[in-house]
Write a protein that holds these residues in place. Structure first.
Motif, short mmCIF file in Angstrom:
data_model
loop_
_atom_site.label_atom_id
_atom_site.label_comp_id
_atom_site.label_asym_id
_atom_site.label_seq_id
_atom_site.Cartn_x
_atom_site.Cartn_y
_atom_site.Cartn_z
N VAL A 155 0.82 -1.21 0.00
CA VAL A 155 0.00 0.00 0.00
C VAL A 155 0.86 1.27 0.00
O VAL A 155 0.69 2.13 -0.87
N PRO A 156 1.81 1.44 0.93
CA PRO A 156 2.64 2.65 0.85
C PRO A 156 3.51 2.69 -0.40
O PRO A 156 3.76 3.78 -0.94
N ALA A 157 3.96 1.53 -0.89
CA ALA A 157 4.77 1.51 -2.12
C ALA A 157 3.94 1.95 -3.32
O ALA A 157 4.43 2.68 -4.19
N ALA A 158 2.68 1.54 -3.37
CA ALA A 158 1.81 1.98 -4.46
C ALA A 158 1.54 3.47 -4.37
O ALA A 158 1.47 4.16 -5.40
N ALA A 159 1.39 3.99 -3.16
CA ALA A 159 1.12 5.42 -2.99
C ALA A 159 2.28 6.27 -3.50
O ALA A 159 2.08 7.28 -4.18
N VAL A 160 3.50 5.87 -3.17
CA VAL A 160 4.65 6.65 -3.60
C VAL A 160 5.08 6.29 -5.02
O VAL A 160 5.65 7.10 -5.74
N GLY A 161 4.79 5.04 -5.43
CA GLY A 161 5.18 4.61 -6.77
C GLY A 161 4.25 5.08 -7.86
O GLY A 161 4.61 5.03 -9.05
N PHE A 162 3.06 5.55 -7.50
CA PHE A 162 2.10 6.03 -8.50
C PHE A 162 2.68 7.22 -9.26
O PHE A 162 2.57 7.31 -10.48
N ARG A 163 3.32 8.14 -8.55
CA ARG A 163 3.93 9.30 -9.22
C ARG A 163 5.09 8.87 -10.11
O ARG A 163 5.23 9.34 -11.23
#
Length: 315
Positions: free
Chosen positions: A183-191
């Protein structure tokens, strides 16, 4: 090639030396140190006690002597002691490195595995509804701050499941570890995925207009062969550059994400150390991030020669 590698390694050492001097001086130029913070918090100042504490911490020595002591210890593997916890700095930093590394690595994997294929698809279907939809998604990823997206994810989790993701530093299985970091990786990896997609699309569009692509089509090559063998192979160099920059950025750029998701990584720890003027922790963490950045840049340069045979580094 050997001479180029030697030159790059020398430049890496010079860069790290310059960074060490800059961070060391800047920390001491900033008004106040940990002694001032501790005595101000106590509400009284005893000049004798304050002088004794500064002497114990080595802050009363000339700045040149302090720097030489730090660099000498660093070269011998002695990172000093934390002013706050009074524990060895290495003992404080080492447990946090794998946490941030896993988060950054998963975010980078998310970025590359999503951004590159979508960029290729968007370029191949230029001007279609799919292309416009993907461009909107990429612009949204570049526009949405990662901390705001993280907060939205937390609120959605509470609304849907009645709880929020709780970080566990010691997962028992790979699946549990993936679920914790996803979840946190997807949040930061989206950008990062949005940026990778934009760069891939732009690079692919430029390559697809080249004469040798038209020649390949004229010779009867399939669209898949043209797009993925001829075009993507030559369009990937700018993408590698962006991925390398993002990899270096993610190690030290996860401050907000680690704070929002309560992850005890090095980025969040660096902010806490800065607030307390914990010089040994800050200096060593900044040097670690600097080493990661210069090493990643070096690896990217080596990948250029490995991927594109036209690139040769002269001796």
């Amino acid at each position: 090639m050997f001479a180029y590698i030697v030159r790059r390694l020398f430049l890496m050492l010079v860069t790290l030396f310059g960074i060490s001097v800059i961070i060391f001086v800047l920390l001491r130029v900033v008004p106040g140190n940990i002694v001032d913070i501790l005595f101000d918090a106590a509400g009284f100042v005893d000049p004798a006690d304050k002088a004794n504490l500064e002497r114990e911490l080595g802050l009363s020595q000339p700045i040149v002597i302090q720097y030489l002591n730090w660099i000498g210890g660093l070269l011998h593997g002695d990172l000093g002691y934390s002013y706050v916890s009074e524990k060895p700095a290495l003992q404080e930093i080492l447990p946090r490195i794998p946490i941030t590394a896993r988060l950054a690595g998963l975010a980078l994997l998310f970025s590359a595995s999503i951004g590159i294929p979508l960029g290729v698809i968007s370029a191949v279907h230029q001007g279609s509804k799919l292309d416009y939809a993907l461009r909107v998604v990429s612009l949204s990823g570049l526009s949405l701050p990662s901390f705001w997206l993280g907060l939205l994810i937390l609120m959605a989790s509470v609304s849907l499941f009645g709880t929020m993701p709780i970080f566990n530093p010691n997962p028992r299985t790979w699946f549990e570890a993936f679920s914790i970091y996803a979840v946190p990786a997807a949040a930061v990896g989206f950008r990062s995925a949005a940026l990778t997609m934009r760069i891939t699309r732009s690079s692919m569009l430029e390559i697809l207009r080249q004469d040798y692509i038209r020649t390949a089509r004229a010779k009867g090559a399939s669209e898949a062969s043209v797009n993925y063998h001829h075009a993507l192979k030559n369009a990937v160099l700018p993408v590698i550059t962006v991925i390398g920059i993002e990899a270096a950025f993610l190690i030290g750029g996860l401050i907000v994400t680690e704070t929002v998701f309560n992850i005890p990584g090095i980025a969040r720890f660096l902010v806490e150390a800065l607030r307390w003027r914990d010089y040994p922790i800050v200096q060593n963490l900044v040097m670690f991030i600097a080493v990661v950045v210069v090493v990643v840049n070096f690896i990217v340069d080596m990948l250029y020669a490995a991927i594109d045979p036209r690139i040769r580094f002269g001796d």
